[in-house]
Scaffold this active site. Structure first.
Site: not given
Ligand code: AMP
Length: 284
Positions: A31, A37
């Site tokens: 989130g 995301h």
């Molecule tokens: P998180 O909410 O941080 O657990 O991230 C959820 C998903 O979004 C994971 O697969 C992350 O690798 C991806 N994600 C987070 N930050 C980025 C970003 N800057 N660019 C691309 N994907 C991202």
């Protein structure tokens, strides 16, 4: 957009979709959504008929001194962003729903989970793989989308899928960055203006290593030193590691062919940030 909070409701909805022959795409998140995301949602929409997003701040992947309790949350805002981008089903389970009392088992991440992030965050990847394995069983997606931003997570999820024979296709999407190069992260909200400027040293370090590589440098240690020098020259930033590593298992490499991963983790003030790039690949 439908929103469900229980595994039973999730299953009922998805069984229906599956009966209609629809392909299910899955975007797991913690989130506090940002463009990184939402880029995963865009990719999921291209690849599937029903896009499921989970929002769950997974306590199992936080260490006792980490930021679990202050991790940023804003479900109302996330709901609007997810719906606006075309998420069909939002899964927002409680901790009790995911981990009912009496639960004892965990997926053990193994050696690849012990290096880099794992060395600084003991047990982190056991927690990640446990929740991802649960989500895969709950959602049973055709395709799951993850960001390259968390490259060690991607490496381990790939290993989980392979070694546990999970019938899902993994898609990895490029890291979405701010205009100045800072990788988007939910944790960027913690940064003061001063921290925000210092945080740029992470992407700059990676770009410095890439620049050397483009000029012919292939020595892993020298590429690491080039990146390290940028971070060490920035006041207010404490380096955890620079990895110059094999994309397969993230073992450090002496020689860096195209495809080699350069990853960085550092603390900026009290905020821990990570970033990476792949040598020989364009990045935004
Ligand atoms: P998180 O909410 O941080 O657990 O991230 C959820 C998903 O979004 C994971 O697969 C992350 O690798 C991806 N994600 C987070 N930050 C980025 C970003 N800057 N660019 C691309 N994907 C991202």
């Amino acid at each position: 957009m439908r929103e469900v909070t229980t595994v039973a409701a999730l299953r009922a909805h998805l069984d229906d979709a599956r009966r209609r022959g629809q392909r299910i795409g899955f975007v797991p998140t913690m989130g506090f959504l940002h463009d990184g995301h939402l880029a995963l949602v865009d990719a999921a929409k291209r690849l599937s008929d029903v896009v499921v997003m989970s929002i769950f701040v997974n306590p199992l992947q936080f260490g006792p001194t980490e930021d679990l309790s202050r991790y940023p949350r804003d479900l109302a805002r996330d709901r609007a962003l997810a719906e606006g981008r075309g998420v069909d089903l939002l899964f927002v389970p409680t901790v009790e729903e995911m981990y009912p009392p009496g639960r004892e088992l965990r997926v053990a991440a193994g050696p690849t989970g012990d290096r880099w992030e794992g060395a600084h965050r003991p047990g982190h990847f056991d927690g990640v793989l446990t929740v991802v394995a649960k989500f895969f069983n709950q959602v049973q997606p055709d395709v799951a989308l993850f960001g390259q931003k968390d490259i060690q997570q991607v490496t381990l999820v790939r290993q989980l899928i392979r070694e546990f024979d999970i019938p899902v296709t993994l898609r990895v999407e490029p890291t979405v960055r701010e205009a100045d190069g800072l990788a988007r992260s939910s944790r960027n909200v913690y940064l003061s203006a001063e921290d925000r400027a210092a945080a740029l040293s992470l992407s700059r370090a990676l770009f410095a290593a890439r620049e050397r590589w483009m000029h012919g440098e292939r020595d892993g240690a020298r590429l690491r030193e080039a990146a390290e020098a940028v971070v060490r020259a920035t006041p207010g930033v404490t380096l955890d590691y620079i990895a110059v590593a094999d994309p397969k298992d993230l073992a450090p490499v002496a020689e860096a062919p195209a495809g080699t991963v350069v990853a960085v983790a550092a603390r900026v003030g009290s905020t821990r940030l990570i970033d990476n790039l792949i040598l020989g690949e364009e990045c935004a």
